[in-house]
Design a protein around this motif. Structure first.
Motif, mmCIF file in Angstrom:
data_model
loop_
_atom_site.group_PDB
_atom_site.id
_atom_site.type_symbol
_atom_site.label_atom_id
_atom_site.label_comp_id
_atom_site.label_asym_id
_atom_site.label_seq_id
_atom_site.Cartn_x
_atom_site.Cartn_y
_atom_site.Cartn_z
ATOM 1 N N UNK B 18 -10.268 37.768 4.121
ATOM 2 C CA UNK B 18 -10.349 39.223 4.335
ATOM 3 C C UNK B 18 -9.004 39.791 4.779
ATOM 4 N N UNK B 19 -8.333 39.019 5.638
ATOM 5 C CA UNK B 19 -7.065 39.539 6.151
ATOM 6 C C UNK B 19 -5.999 39.565 5.060
ATOM 7 N N UNK B 20 -6.078 38.643 4.096
ATOM 8 C CA UNK B 20 -5.080 38.604 3.020
ATOM 9 C C UNK B 20 -5.453 39.523 1.855
ATOM 10 N N UNK B 21 -6.701 39.945 1.806
ATOM 11 C CA UNK B 21 -7.221 40.636 0.623
ATOM 12 C C UNK B 21 -6.467 41.941 0.341
ATOM 13 N N UNK B 22 -6.110 42.648 1.414
ATOM 14 C CA UNK B 22 -5.507 43.970 1.238
ATOM 15 C C UNK B 22 -4.108 43.841 0.643
ATOM 16 N N UNK B 23 -3.301 42.901 1.196
ATOM 17 C CA UNK B 23 -1.900 42.796 0.780
ATOM 18 C C UNK B 23 -1.707 41.790 -0.346
ATOM 19 N N UNK B 24 -2.359 40.687 -0.264
ATOM 20 C CA UNK B 24 -2.170 39.617 -1.251
ATOM 21 C C UNK B 24 -3.538 39.216 -1.822
ATOM 22 N N UNK B 25 -4.115 40.013 -2.726
ATOM 23 C CA UNK B 25 -5.474 39.695 -3.224
ATOM 24 C C UNK B 25 -5.535 38.374 -3.979
ATOM 25 N N UNK B 26 -4.437 38.013 -4.675
ATOM 26 C CA UNK B 26 -4.444 36.754 -5.431
ATOM 27 C C UNK B 26 -4.558 35.561 -4.485
ATOM 28 N N UNK B 27 -3.742 35.600 -3.395
ATOM 29 C CA UNK B 27 -3.799 34.521 -2.413
ATOM 30 C C UNK B 27 -5.149 34.495 -1.696
#
Lengths: 316, 126
Positions: B18-27
């Motif tokens: 969830x924390x990565x979804x906004x900035x790095x959706x692929x990761x």
């Protein structure tokens, strides 16, 4: 059989051992089958629990019912063949037994009974054995195939049609049983009455027509008839024991299959396998119908022989 | 206990994703796939004795029916996992394709069973 047909020589332990052997012959297959079905249903239920999507659960249920149908049809094919073999085996035995028993009946003064047994009874038993082999068992095979196909299809109307088919077979068997019971029972009673009257008349004629020794001759006639009556009883007992040997394992197999399917129906409903539960209910009814066919044939033969034994007393 | 470790891993993976979804959706997507794979690997050790038991039971009779059921279950679980993963990545078409492939493979596995049923029906009627 480990013992002779003379009931006076029977002992309890060999008799129990023989009965246990017969039971083991009939019981092994259905118990293994029950274990296999319960295991399969448990596995199918577990597989259904592991799949969360409704579409995949339907797919798994369809595969489960296919496998269950294969499992059950194989067992029912074997049961139907055994029922046919038991009836044929009995008819083969009767082909040898009936002439001997008819001869003993005639010797004992039961000429009408001998004619009835050797003629009508043998013809009726042959007709029934042929009817079982050519009509009833093929109809039972059709019923089993239709039941499994209807349950695999999953349509409630088809399952209802299979249930109606089973009920019609049930009524047909009840009608056949009632008809044969009435015809054979009546025939045996009338033949017995005619024979009793004929032997009494013979004894009276002897006592009245022949002076001095007429009474002794009449008593000797009664004595000879009593001895033949004993022989007749021994032969009839041999028939009953042979019938039990032929029918008991198969009848027990039918009863155990009925129980196995009834328990499996409950297990299938509990595991959420609605179609498998439908197969179990319909095939339980089929196993019950197979037992009814056996019972009809067994009691037709047994009743005819027993009535002749009871109603014909050689003038005593 | 294993279930607590699995639950903790699932929660941690979800939070990180969830924390990565906004900035790095692929990761975020890769992290969610890796987390799911880790959960399945964690339970694989528990599946081994169960699969051995099923194989022993299949050896006792009715091999074809039980083996077919187990294979279809495996196909269903794999297809479900693939479809859900594709949906997580927002690829509905790929998810539908994965499910369709799974159904076709399951049908292919069930065909021999269907053939056996038809053969049994025909032999009973003849």
């Amino acid at each position: 059989m480990p013992f002779s047909a003379d009931a006076g020589g029977w002992q309890l332990w060999p008799l129990l051992t023989w009965l246990a052997g017969l039971a083991a012959q009939g019981g092994g297959g259905p118990l293994r089958f029950a274990g296999q079905t319960l295991l399969y249903l448990l596995l199918a239920g577990t597989a259904g629990l592991l799949c969360t999507g409704p579409a995949w659960k339907k797919c798994l249920d369809a595969v489960a019912v296919l496998g269950f149908g294969v499992l059950c049809l194989g067992a029912m094919a074997d049961l139907v063949n055994r029922v046919g073999d038991a009836a044929q085996q009995c008819q083969t035995y009767l082909a040898a037994f009936v002439p001997v028993f008819s001869g003993v009946l005639a010797l004992g003064g039961q000429a009408s009974g001998a004619a009835a047994y050797g003629g009508l009874f043998f013809a009726v038993s042959g007709f029934l054995a042929m009817g079982i082999e050519r009509v009833l068992l093929p109809v039972m095979r059709i019923y089993f195939c239709f039941s499994v196909s209807a349950s695999v299809w999953g349509d409630s109307a088809a399952a209802e049609a299979a249930g109606l088919f089973g009920r019609c077979l049930n009524w047909l068997l009840r009608g056949c049983g009632a008809l044969f019971g009435i015809v054979l029972g009546l025939q045996n009673v009338l033949a017995g009455l005619a024979d009793n009257a004929a032997v009494r008349m013979g004894g009276t004629a002897l006592a009245g027509a022949i002076p001095l020794v007429g009474d002794a001759a009449a008593a000797a006639l009664s004595g000879a008839a009593a001895a033949v009556h004993l022989l007749k009883g021994g032969l009839a007992l041999a028939l009953v024991v042979t019938l039990c040997t032929a029918f008991l394992p198969v009848f027990l197999r039918c009863a155990l299959y009925y129980l196995a399917f009834s328990v499996s129906a409950i297990a299938a409903a509990g595991c959420g396998q609605r179609q498998c539960a439908g197969i179990c209910r319909l095939l339980a009814e089929g196993a019950r119908l197979c037992a009814s066919i056996l019972t009809l044939y067994f009691f037709m033969v047994f009743l005819s022989t027993a009535l002749l034994l009871i109603t014909g007393n050689g003038g005593m | 206990m294993l279930i607590i470790r699995i639950a903790v891993l699932a929660v941690v993976g979800g939070v990180l994703s969830l924390s990565l979804k906004k900035d790095q959706p692929a990761f975020a997507f890769l992290l969610s796939v890796a987390g799911t794979a880790a959960l399945l690997l964690g339970i694989a050790g528990q599946m081994r004795p169960l699969l051995g038991y099923l194989q022993a039971l299949a050896g006792s009779g009715q091999t074809q029916s039980i083996q077919c059921l187990v294979r279809v279950l495996g196909i269903a679980l794999a297809a479900q996992f693939a479809a859900d993963t594709c949906r997580d990545a927002g690829m509905q078409a790929a998810a539908a394709g994965a499910e369709l492939c799974g159904r076709v493979l399951a049908l292919a596995q069930a065909l021999p069973l269907l053939q056996t049923l038809v053969d049994t029906l025909l032999s009973l009627l003849q």
